[in-house]
Design a protein around this motif. Structure first.
Motif, PDB file in Angstrom:
ATOM      1  N   MET A 148       5.490 129.062  35.525  1.00  0.00           N
ATOM      2  CA  MET A 148       4.135 129.599  35.433  1.00  0.00           C
ATOM      3  C   MET A 148       3.876 130.661  36.498  1.00  0.00           C
ATOM      4  SD  MET A 148       1.903 126.217  34.593  1.00  0.00           S
ATOM      5  CE  MET A 148       2.759 125.227  35.816  1.00  0.00           C
ATOM      6  N   TYR A 149       4.967 131.100  37.160  1.00  0.00           N
ATOM      7  CA  TYR A 149       4.849 132.061  38.254  1.00  0.00           C
ATOM      8  C   TYR A 149       4.108 133.313  37.818  1.00  0.00           C
ATOM      9  CZ  TYR A 149       8.894 133.558  35.583  1.00  0.00           C
ATOM     10  OH  TYR A 149       9.714 133.903  34.564  1.00  0.00           O
ATOM     11  N   GLN A 150       4.275 133.735  36.534  1.00  0.00           N
ATOM     12  CA  GLN A 150       3.654 134.977  36.101  1.00  0.00           C
ATOM     13  C   GLN A 150       2.144 134.869  35.969  1.00  0.00           C
ATOM     14  OE1 GLN A 150       5.354 132.828  34.143  1.00  0.00           O
ATOM     15  NE2 GLN A 150       5.565 133.635  32.086  1.00  0.00           N
TER      16      GLN A 150
ATOM     17  N   TYR B  77       4.779 134.823  27.245  1.00  0.00           N
ATOM     18  CA  TYR B  77       5.697 133.757  27.644  1.00  0.00           C
ATOM     19  C   TYR B  77       6.019 132.906  26.417  1.00  0.00           C
ATOM     20  CZ  TYR B  77       7.350 129.401  29.791  1.00  0.00           C
ATOM     21  OH  TYR B  77       8.076 128.292  30.122  1.00  0.00           O
ATOM     22  N   LEU B  78       7.298 132.835  26.086  1.00  0.00           N
ATOM     23  CA  LEU B  78       7.758 132.037  24.951  1.00  0.00           C
ATOM     24  C   LEU B  78       8.042 130.618  25.400  1.00  0.00           C
ATOM     25  CD1 LEU B  78       8.740 132.147  21.923  1.00  0.00           C
ATOM     26  CD2 LEU B  78      11.030 132.544  22.856  1.00  0.00           C
ATOM     27  N   PHE B  79       7.485 129.635  24.695  1.00  0.00           N
ATOM     28  CA  PHE B  79       7.740 128.241  25.043  1.00  0.00           C
ATOM     29  C   PHE B  79       9.224 127.911  24.896  1.00  0.00           C
ATOM     30  CE2 PHE B  79       3.410 125.897  24.445  1.00  0.00           C
ATOM     31  CZ  PHE B  79       2.875 126.672  25.463  1.00  0.00           C
TER      32      PHE B  79
ATOM     33  N   VAL C 185      -2.351 124.364  32.221  1.00  0.00           N
ATOM     34  CA  VAL C 185      -1.215 124.068  33.098  1.00  0.00           C
ATOM     35  C   VAL C 185      -0.405 122.899  32.553  1.00  0.00           C
ATOM     36  CG1 VAL C 185      -0.565 123.264  35.396  1.00  0.00           C
ATOM     37  CG2 VAL C 185      -2.341 125.000  35.151  1.00  0.00           C
ATOM     38  N   GLY C 186      -1.087 121.855  32.088  1.00  0.00           N
ATOM     39  CA  GLY C 186      -0.397 120.667  31.590  1.00  0.00           C
ATOM     40  C   GLY C 186       0.441 120.951  30.365  1.00  0.00           C
ATOM     41  N   LEU C 187      -0.046 121.810  29.473  1.00  0.00           N
ATOM     42  CA  LEU C 187       0.710 122.142  28.266  1.00  0.00           C
ATOM     43  C   LEU C 187       1.958 122.955  28.605  1.00  0.00           C
ATOM     44  CD1 LEU C 187      -2.278 122.983  25.902  1.00  0.00           C
ATOM     45  CD2 LEU C 187      -0.705 121.051  25.652  1.00  0.00           C
ATOM     46  N   LEU C 188       1.831 123.883  29.534  1.00  0.00           N
ATOM     47  CA  LEU C 188       3.012 124.643  29.951  1.00  0.00           C
ATOM     48  C   LEU C 188       4.039 123.744  30.620  1.00  0.00           C
ATOM     49  CD1 LEU C 188       1.328 127.142  29.185  1.00  0.00           C
ATOM     50  CD2 LEU C 188       2.249 128.263  31.217  1.00  0.00           C
ATOM     51  N   GLU C 189       3.575 122.799  31.401  1.00  0.00           N
ATOM     52  CA  GLU C 189       4.498 121.868  32.042  1.00  0.00           C
ATOM     53  C   GLU C 189       5.168 120.960  31.021  1.00  0.00           C
ATOM     54  OE1 GLU C 189       2.048 119.884  34.892  1.00  0.00           O
ATOM     55  OE2 GLU C 189       2.440 121.372  36.476  1.00  0.00           O
TER      56      GLU C 189
END
Length: 307
Positions: A1-3, A94-96, A137-141
């Motif tokens: 998630m740095y970007q 950002y591609l999952f 944030v939770g979904l990206l994690e």
């Protein structure tokens, strides 16, 4: 998630889940442009973050919705006064690493709204659902944690992964070993691996009820053999680790119709031979859209399979 660190640290950033059909009719182009009704959706502003959702009506997966990527809303690229639509650019796409399907989300601790066990009306009907920062944030994690062995990609590699997604949509499958001095292998593998598994519903084509952690998106034509097949998901087949190793080494192959052919040399490897012996009469399901390309299967039989 740095970007997204800058946006996440901005208290004025809003977060959304947006529906995209990626269709010319709606002017949506995944990871490039997003169109929406500006009169009824005034909450969207430049710099806000979002997660893509493919709704059930637009899904390739049996009318099941899924989440598949993220981005930042950029500037308005165009306005249509007749329809009241805005077309906005997408920044920091950002591609999952893993599509988030219904089964991946049932235990997710949503903050913006309480999930009561049914998805109907959980997301807004206008295709734009405002969520919390914790949800974003939770979904990206969650999607990242579903592929724990995937190497950490640089920003440049993440950009290449998105371009792979876009190229494959255009049926353009060629990619070089490097792009602007950046190795493409890990970026391509991020896109290719999940695409092949997604097409096969995250299941092995041979073994029922296979643990997803055991699955490998196995290339039919090897990476080094043809740059023109590298982005084609139909050059992939979803196999468990042992089957993937045996297929890659040429101990078995498939006919154009999907029947297994086992090499006589498999007998020299007791573990492989025992594994393949009970699958000699098996046939994988072949459908027109997602099954392995017959030209690739022919290449495997002629160049990889141990005669």
């Amino acid at each position: 998630m740095y970007q997204y660190n800058k946006q996440l640290n901005n208290s004025e950033t809003n977060y959304f889940i947006v529906d995209s059909s990626s269709s010319a009719e709606h002017n949506d182009v995944d990871f490039k442009f997003y169109s929406y009704q500006n009169k009824s959706n005034k909450q969207i502003t430049t710099g806000d973050l979002f997660i893509y959702r493919r709704s059930g009506s637009a899904s390739e997966w049996g009318n099941e919705f899924y989440l598949y990527g993220a981005g930042e809303f950029g500037e308005v690229a165009g306005e249509d006064p007749e329809t009241g639509s805005n077309l906005v650019t997408i920044k920091n796409p950002y591609l999952f690493s893993h599509h988030l399907m219904k089964q991946n989300l049932r235990t997710f601790d949503w903050k913006f709204r309480k999930f009561k066990g049914k998805w109907s009306n959980f997301f807004n009907m206008n295709g734009i659902t405002q969520i919390s920062k914790a949800d974003f944030v939770g979904l990206l994690e969650r999607q990242k944690n579903m592929v724990p062995d995937e190497p950490e990609l640089s920003p440049e590699e993440e950009s290449i992964a998105v371009k792979c997604y876009q190229a494959e949509k255009m049926e353009s499958y060629f990619i070089n070993d490097e792009v602007k001095g950046i190795s493409t292998f890990n970026a391509v593998n991020k896109f290719f691996s999940d695409k092949v598994k997604f097409n096969n519903h995250y299941k092995s084509v041979l073994v029922a009820n296979q643990d997803e952690s055991e699955l490998i998106a196995t290339r039919i034509v090897p990476w080094d053999d043809d740059k023109n097949t590298r982005l084609d998901a139909r050059n992939g087949i979803c196999l468990s680790k042992l089957f993937s190793e045996a297929f890659t080494k040429g101990y078995f192959t498939f006919t154009d119709q999907g029947h297994i052919i086992v090499s006589d040399t498999a007998s020299s490897n007791p573990e492989i031979n025992q594994l393949l012996d009970k699958y000699k009469s098996r046939k994988i399901y072949m459908n027109k859209e997602y099954s392995p390309n017959k030209n690739y299967l022919r290449y495997h039989r002629e160049h990889i399979f141990k005669q």
